[in-house]
Design a protein around this motif. Structure first.
Motif, PDB file in Angstrom:
ATOM      1  N   PHE A 263     -10.045  -3.870 -34.869  1.00 32.48           N
ATOM      2  CA  PHE A 263      -8.985  -4.111 -33.885  1.00 32.48           C
ATOM      3  C   PHE A 263      -9.062  -3.110 -32.740  1.00 32.48           C
ATOM      4  CE2 PHE A 263      -4.833  -2.567 -32.431  1.00 32.48           C
ATOM      5  CZ  PHE A 263      -4.414  -3.671 -31.717  1.00 32.48           C
ATOM      6  N   LEU A 264      -9.288  -1.829 -33.050  1.00 37.34           N
ATOM      7  CA  LEU A 264      -9.324  -0.807 -32.012  1.00 37.34           C
ATOM      8  C   LEU A 264     -10.407  -1.114 -30.973  1.00 37.34           C
ATOM      9  CD1 LEU A 264      -8.851   2.596 -33.878  1.00 37.34           C
ATOM     10  CD2 LEU A 264      -7.275   1.510 -32.291  1.00 37.34           C
ATOM     11  N   ASN A 265     -11.595  -1.460 -31.439  1.00 34.25           N
ATOM     12  CA  ASN A 265     -12.696  -1.738 -30.520  1.00 34.25           C
ATOM     13  C   ASN A 265     -12.463  -3.020 -29.722  1.00 34.25           C
ATOM     14  OD1 ASN A 265     -14.346   0.540 -31.296  1.00 34.25           O
ATOM     15  ND2 ASN A 265     -14.787  -0.532 -33.191  1.00 34.25           N
ATOM     16  N   VAL A 266     -11.974  -4.071 -30.392  1.00 34.65           N
ATOM     17  CA  VAL A 266     -11.698  -5.332 -29.714  1.00 34.65           C
ATOM     18  C   VAL A 266     -10.551  -5.146 -28.719  1.00 34.65           C
ATOM     19  CG1 VAL A 266     -10.934  -7.711 -30.043  1.00 34.65           C
ATOM     20  CG2 VAL A 266     -12.591  -6.713 -31.621  1.00 34.65           C
ATOM     21  N   HIS A 267      -9.565  -4.316 -29.090  1.00 36.13           N
ATOM     22  CA  HIS A 267      -8.420  -4.054 -28.221  1.00 36.13           C
ATOM     23  C   HIS A 267      -8.882  -3.478 -26.881  1.00 36.13           C
ATOM     24  CE1 HIS A 267      -5.099  -1.632 -26.600  1.00 36.13           C
ATOM     25  NE2 HIS A 267      -4.282  -2.449 -27.237  1.00 36.13           N
ATOM     26  N   ILE A 268      -9.802  -2.531 -26.931  1.00 38.04           N
ATOM     27  CA  ILE A 268     -10.298  -1.904 -25.701  1.00 38.04           C
ATOM     28  C   ILE A 268     -11.030  -2.931 -24.831  1.00 38.04           C
ATOM     29  CG2 ILE A 268     -11.909  -0.190 -24.790  1.00 38.04           C
ATOM     30  CD1 ILE A 268     -11.300   1.486 -27.320  1.00 38.04           C
ATOM     31  N   ILE A 269     -11.874  -3.755 -25.464  1.00 36.05           N
ATOM     32  CA  ILE A 269     -12.638  -4.759 -24.716  1.00 36.05           C
ATOM     33  C   ILE A 269     -11.703  -5.785 -24.081  1.00 36.05           C
ATOM     34  CG2 ILE A 269     -14.316  -6.631 -24.938  1.00 36.05           C
ATOM     35  CD1 ILE A 269     -15.584  -4.977 -27.245  1.00 36.05           C
ATOM     36  N   LEU A 270     -10.737  -6.288 -24.858  1.00 40.77           N
ATOM     37  CA  LEU A 270      -9.803  -7.277 -24.338  1.00 40.77           C
ATOM     38  C   LEU A 270      -8.927  -6.692 -23.244  1.00 40.77           C
ATOM     39  CD1 LEU A 270      -8.696  -9.132 -27.601  1.00 40.77           C
ATOM     40  CD2 LEU A 270     -10.051 -10.069 -25.725  1.00 40.77           C
ATOM     41  N   ALA A 271      -8.480  -5.442 -23.411  1.00 39.98           N
ATOM     42  CA  ALA A 271      -7.653  -4.806 -22.382  1.00 39.98           C
ATOM     43  C   ALA A 271      -8.414  -4.719 -21.062  1.00 39.98           C
ATOM     44  CB  ALA A 271      -7.223  -3.417 -22.846  1.00 39.98           C
ATOM     45  N   LEU A 272      -9.696  -4.350 -21.144  1.00 44.82           N
ATOM     46  CA  LEU A 272     -10.510  -4.261 -19.926  1.00 44.82           C
ATOM     47  C   LEU A 272     -10.667  -5.639 -19.288  1.00 44.82           C
ATOM     48  CD1 LEU A 272     -12.080  -2.316 -18.168  1.00 44.82           C
ATOM     49  CD2 LEU A 272     -14.089  -2.708 -19.594  1.00 44.82           C
ATOM     50  N   ILE A 273     -10.848  -6.674 -20.101  1.00 43.52           N
ATOM     51  CA  ILE A 273     -10.944  -8.044 -19.577  1.00 43.52           C
ATOM     52  C   ILE A 273      -9.646  -8.442 -18.895  1.00 43.52           C
ATOM     53  CG2 ILE A 273     -11.119 -10.475 -20.259  1.00 43.52           C
ATOM     54  CD1 ILE A 273     -13.074  -9.584 -22.459  1.00 43.52           C
ATOM     55  N   ILE A 274      -8.524  -8.113 -19.523  1.00 41.77           N
ATOM     56  CA  ILE A 274      -7.208  -8.463 -18.964  1.00 41.77           C
ATOM     57  C   ILE A 274      -6.996  -7.783 -17.614  1.00 41.77           C
ATOM     58  CG2 ILE A 274      -4.716  -8.175 -19.289  1.00 41.77           C
ATOM     59  CD1 ILE A 274      -5.401  -8.460 -22.384  1.00 41.77           C
ATOM     60  N   PHE A 275      -7.304  -6.488 -17.539  1.00 42.98           N
ATOM     61  CA  PHE A 275      -7.124  -5.773 -16.275  1.00 42.98           C
ATOM     62  C   PHE A 275      -8.037  -6.353 -15.186  1.00 42.98           C
ATOM     63  CE2 PHE A 275      -6.024  -1.865 -19.017  1.00 42.98           C
ATOM     64  CZ  PHE A 275      -4.723  -2.312 -19.154  1.00 42.98           C
ATOM     65  N   ALA A 276      -9.294  -6.640 -15.559  1.00 42.23           N
ATOM     66  CA  ALA A 276     -10.254  -7.156 -14.575  1.00 42.23           C
ATOM     67  C   ALA A 276      -9.837  -8.529 -14.065  1.00 42.23           C
ATOM     68  CB  ALA A 276     -11.649  -7.216 -15.196  1.00 42.23           C
ATOM     69  N   THR A 277      -9.473  -9.425 -14.975  1.00 46.76           N
ATOM     70  CA  THR A 277      -9.090 -10.787 -14.549  1.00 46.76           C
ATOM     71  C   THR A 277      -7.810 -10.773 -13.737  1.00 46.76           C
ATOM     72  OG1 THR A 277      -8.026 -11.093 -16.720  1.00 46.76           O
ATOM     73  CG2 THR A 277     -10.255 -11.968 -16.448  1.00 46.76           C
ATOM     74  N   THR A 278      -6.876  -9.914 -14.090  1.00 48.28           N
ATOM     75  CA  THR A 278      -5.628  -9.827 -13.332  1.00 48.28           C
ATOM     76  C   THR A 278      -5.874  -9.258 -11.938  1.00 48.28           C
ATOM     77  OG1 THR A 278      -4.451  -9.431 -15.416  1.00 48.28           O
ATOM     78  CG2 THR A 278      -3.225  -9.033 -13.389  1.00 48.28           C
ATOM     79  N   LEU A 279      -6.772  -8.274 -11.852  1.00 48.66           N
ATOM     80  CA  LEU A 279      -7.133  -7.716 -10.547  1.00 48.66           C
ATOM     81  C   LEU A 279      -7.778  -8.788  -9.672  1.00 48.66           C
ATOM     82  CD1 LEU A 279      -7.406  -5.152  -8.751  1.00 48.66           C
ATOM     83  CD2 LEU A 279      -9.658  -4.814  -9.789  1.00 48.66           C
ATOM     84  N   ILE A 280      -8.702  -9.549 -10.243  1.00 50.66           N
ATOM     85  CA  ILE A 280      -9.345 -10.636  -9.494  1.00 50.66           C
ATOM     86  C   ILE A 280      -8.306 -11.681  -9.086  1.00 50.66           C
ATOM     87  CG2 ILE A 280     -11.006 -12.540  -9.675  1.00 50.66           C
ATOM     88  CD1 ILE A 280     -12.613 -10.716 -11.613  1.00 50.66           C
ATOM     89  N   HIS A 281      -7.388 -11.996 -10.001  1.00 52.30           N
ATOM     90  CA  HIS A 281      -6.345 -12.980  -9.731  1.00 52.30           C
ATOM     91  C   HIS A 281      -5.496 -12.559  -8.533  1.00 52.30           C
ATOM     92  CE1 HIS A 281      -3.471 -16.139 -10.663  1.00 52.30           C
ATOM     93  NE2 HIS A 281      -2.486 -15.251 -10.723  1.00 52.30           N
ATOM     94  N   CYS A 282      -5.113 -11.282  -8.505  1.00 54.50           N
ATOM     95  CA  CYS A 282      -4.268 -10.799  -7.408  1.00 54.50           C
ATOM     96  C   CYS A 282      -5.052 -10.705  -6.097  1.00 54.50           C
ATOM     97  CB  CYS A 282      -3.698  -9.422  -7.755  1.00 54.50           C
ATOM     98  SG  CYS A 282      -2.501  -9.433  -9.108  1.00 54.50           S
ATOM     99  N   ALA A 283      -6.339 -10.360  -6.183  1.00 52.10           N
ATOM    100  CA  ALA A 283      -7.144 -10.157  -4.974  1.00 52.10           C
ATOM    101  C   ALA A 283      -7.625 -11.469  -4.355  1.00 52.10           C
ATOM    102  CB  ALA A 283      -8.341  -9.273  -5.289  1.00 52.10           C
ATOM    103  N   SER A 284      -7.781 -12.525  -5.181  1.00 55.18           N
ATOM    104  CA  SER A 284      -8.374 -13.770  -4.690  1.00 55.18           C
ATOM    105  C   SER A 284      -7.352 -14.792  -4.216  1.00 55.18           C
ATOM    106  CB  SER A 284      -9.246 -14.399  -5.784  1.00 55.18           C
ATOM    107  OG  SER A 284      -8.455 -14.700  -6.935  1.00 55.18           O
ATOM    108  N   ALA A 285      -6.082 -14.423  -4.197  1.00 58.82           N
ATOM    109  CA  ALA A 285      -5.052 -15.352  -3.725  1.00 58.82           C
ATOM    110  C   ALA A 285      -5.256 -15.651  -2.243  1.00 58.82           C
ATOM    111  CB  ALA A 285      -3.664 -14.746  -3.959  1.00 58.82           C
ATOM    112  N   SER A 286      -4.895 -16.867  -1.855  1.00 58.07           N
ATOM    113  CA  SER A 286      -5.082 -17.288  -0.458  1.00 58.07           C
ATOM    114  C   SER A 286      -3.951 -16.762   0.415  1.00 58.07           C
ATOM    115  CB  SER A 286      -5.146 -18.822  -0.378  1.00 58.07           C
ATOM    116  OG  SER A 286      -3.974 -19.388  -0.953  1.00 58.07           O
ATOM    117  N   LEU A 287      -3.782 -15.437   0.365  1.00 60.56           N
ATOM    118  CA  LEU A 287      -2.775 -14.758   1.169  1.00 60.56           C
ATOM    119  C   LEU A 287      -3.432 -13.548   1.825  1.00 60.56           C
ATOM    120  CD1 LEU A 287       0.161 -14.735  -1.409  1.00 60.56           C
ATOM    121  CD2 LEU A 287       0.089 -16.102   0.672  1.00 60.56           C
ATOM    122  N   PRO A 288      -2.986 -13.162   3.009  1.00 55.04           N
ATOM    123  CA  PRO A 288      -3.565 -11.965   3.645  1.00 55.04           C
ATOM    124  C   PRO A 288      -3.392 -10.731   2.756  1.00 55.04           C
ATOM    125  CG  PRO A 288      -2.185 -13.195   5.192  1.00 55.04           C
ATOM    126  CD  PRO A 288      -1.952 -13.807   3.837  1.00 55.04           C
ATOM    127  N   GLY A 289      -4.505 -10.123   2.342  1.00 55.96           N
ATOM    128  CA  GLY A 289      -4.433  -8.944   1.489  1.00 55.96           C
ATOM    129  C   GLY A 289      -4.198  -9.237   0.027  1.00 55.96           C
TER     130      GLY A 289
END
Length: 602
Positions: A263-289
């Protein structure tokens, strides 16, 4: 014709609310963001204020009482505030319900559903969860267009999910700066982290469902599938939600406890995936900035990366020296399925009492690291200073130029600890040497020096935490630098084999000058193999068969109380709950009894 008309109506009344900020009440979202962060900040300021007052009061007590004999510490024995004992009994030290707090709730031998929070923790968690629910559903329910309402829900839940990720990542780190600042244990922060994580999962799920509801109504399921597979903005957000749901199910207590290392190792990998996808989600919106929440995700990445970087540097600093090489561990197999581990660090390290460290070993699941209480610390001068000072008394400056040895006692359970014991046992030698690494020390922010009376309860290997206090307390008593005049150690063990775990260190404690004037030891052997093993060495070191009556011991200590009393416990959850209950029972305006529990709930 009617089909074309309905499609046009959908495009006009539904589709605008599927993406972007149409229907999203952004001004209210930002207000609730401020409310949430301010409420957590105010809570931290309240705790900080309380801690500063406690530190100031303990310093005053320490300075005034350290030169007083036991009989003259009566002022500090009595509570100065009539409401404080009741507050301790009914809120601060109270379990959530009845008596159980750290005793694990088990459905079977294989299923563990965790522990219950304390009453104070429950109040804090309750207010946090309730505030999030209020913020979530403070909506314009008079809105006749349900798709516009869904857009408002989507915007609110998405904002709250990202806003909650900021304290979520702060509380997750071992190097969280709030731990030493507020003197709150990592165990407490871990509890808050788990519940914040659950709230983030719920808010992200609501966010995704609210979007899907509008998207399907506007363009059908085919459009839904197309977007989650081929549109970066939607695919990243949907992927993040899926990763959050997977992490949620893996973090459920029975699953987490059954496969904790995985769980500890999978938790770290999933957390990194969550942060990365959320960052991409916020950055790729069709809004200025991008979305307004994009700066929060950048801050989360910086916080996460900084904590990992701090751990890496701390690990390297502790365990490597250009002159002395790497840390080496000596592992001794002991009776009772325990390993005594002494880590010889290549440099001086200041390690206080009541601390713990995370350790790992080459050849024994090196990717895993687990926390263990530090039992004993020895500082060694370098070779040049040993030649100059052949006596065993060295100056602090000489010791600081040398090395440090840190010792642990590790009970063999399953997984990592069992592998460690087996590796040492099958060698056929009294000990083995392996390359190792230690990360820490952590915790250790509870000082007992201002208390006239200390009662230390230990269960099994919990003796390591309590043992770390004995030498400093006796030395401080001899030097006249602490207020403590009476120390009672109560150690509950299965059989007398456990004495071997700490024999070299305990022998050194028992040989210290004036030890008999301050230290009383009570040993309780719950399953003695032979009644002849139960032998009391003296009036200050006594051994008894069976389990102790914690309540009776506490009543007796209160009757002989010297100044303010502190009671600490480290051991199995059932013992900790018994000690907590006994401390609550003796709370009154006639005495000051503080309680400290050392635990690693996971």
């Amino acid at each position: 014709m009617s089909t074309q008309t309905s499609a046009a109506d959908a495009a006009a009344t539904i589709a605008p609310y599927a993406t972007g900020l149409a229907g999203v009440n952004q001004s209210v979202n930002m207000k609730f963001k401020d409310f949430l962060w301010w409420s957590l900040g105010i809570l931290a300021l309240v705790v900080l204020t309380v801690r500063l007052l406690e530190i100031g009061w303990s310093k005053l007590r320490h300075v005034s009482a350290m030169s007083m004999p036991a009989r003259e510490q009566g002022y500090w024995k009595v509570s100065q505030w009539s409401w404080m004992p009741s507050l301790k009994k009914n809120l601060i030290y109270a379990p959530f319900w009845r008596k159980r707090h750290n005793r694990e709730i088990r459905i079977s031998s294989a299923l563990n559903v965790g522990t219950l929070p304390s009453r104070l923790h429950s109040v804090i968690l309750g207010l946090y969860l309730l505030s999030n629910i209020i913020y979530m559903f403070y909506l314009d329910w008079s809105e006749s267009n349900r798709y516009a309402l869904a857009a408002e829900i989507r915007g609110r839940s998405g904002t709250l999910a990202v806003v909650n990720m900021v304290p979520l990542i702060i509380l997750a780190g071992r190097n969280n700066p709030l731990i030493p600042l507020l003197k709150v244990s990592f165990d407490t922060y871990n509890l808050l982290h788990r519940w914040m994580g659950r709230m983030v999962v719920l808010e992200a799920l609501i966010h995704t469902i609210a979007w899907a509801f509008v998207q399907v109504a506007a363009a059908g399921w085919s459009s839904f599938n197309e977007k989650i597979l081929h549109e970066t903005f939607i695919a990243s957000g949907f992927g993040g939600t899926i990763a959050l749901l997977i992490l949620f199910f893996l973090s459920l207590s029975p699953v987490r406890h059954a496969f904790y290392e995985t769980f500890l190792n999978v938790h770290i990998i999933l957390a990194l995936i969550i942060f990365a996808t959320t960052l991409i989600h916020c950055a790729s919106a069709s809004l200025p900035g991008g979305l307004p929440q994009l700066p929060y995700m950048v801050a989360i990445f910086i916080l996460w990366f900084s904590e990992r970087l701090a751990r890496m540097f701390r690990l390297a600093y502790n365990n490597w020296s250009s002159r002395r090489g790497f840390t080496e561990a000596v592992i001794e197999p002991l009776p009772g399925d325990c390993s005594r581990v002494t880590m010889h660090l290549p440099r001086y390290l200041d390690v206080g009492p009541g601390t713990h460290a995370y350790i790992r070993f080459m050849g024994v699941s090196p990717w895993e690291n687990h926390p263990f209480s530090i039992a004993w610390v020895e500082h060694h001068p370098n070779d040049a200073d040993r030649e100059l000072h052949r006596e065993k008394s060295y100056s602090n400056s000489a010791l600081r130029k040398g090395t440090t040895s840190v010792s642990f006692v590790i009970g063999a359970q399953t997984g990592f600890t069992r592998q460690l014991f087996d590796k040492a046992s099958i060698s056929g030698n009294s000990s083995i040497r392996v390359r190792a690494a230690m990360e820490g020390p952590y915790s250790g922010h509870h000082s007992l020096d201002s208390y006239g009376h200390a009662v230390l309860f230990a269960g099994s290997t919990g003796i390591t935490h309590q043992l770390s206090y004995l030498k400093p307390l006796i030395q401080g008593f001899n030097d006249g630098t602490i207020a403590t005049r009476r120390v009672t150690l109560v150690w509950v063990m299965r059989d007398t084999e456990a004495l071997e775990w700490v024999r070299p260190w305990m022998d050194e404690v028992l040989r210290m000058p004036r030890r008999r004037d301050i230290l009383n030891i009570r040993l309780f052997v719950t399953r003695p193999k032979n009644s002849k093993e139960i032998v009391s060495g003296s009036s200050t070191v006594q051994m008894f068969p069976g389990r102790p009556s914690i309540s009776t011991i506490m009543q007796r200590e209160v009757e002989q109380q010297v100044g303010a009393m502190v009671v600490t416990v480290c051991g199995p959850g059932a013992l900790a709950d018994d000690v907590r209950q006994a401390v609550r029972e003796v709370q009154s305006t006639e005495n000051v009894v503080d309680f400290i529990e050392e635990s690693f709930t996971w």
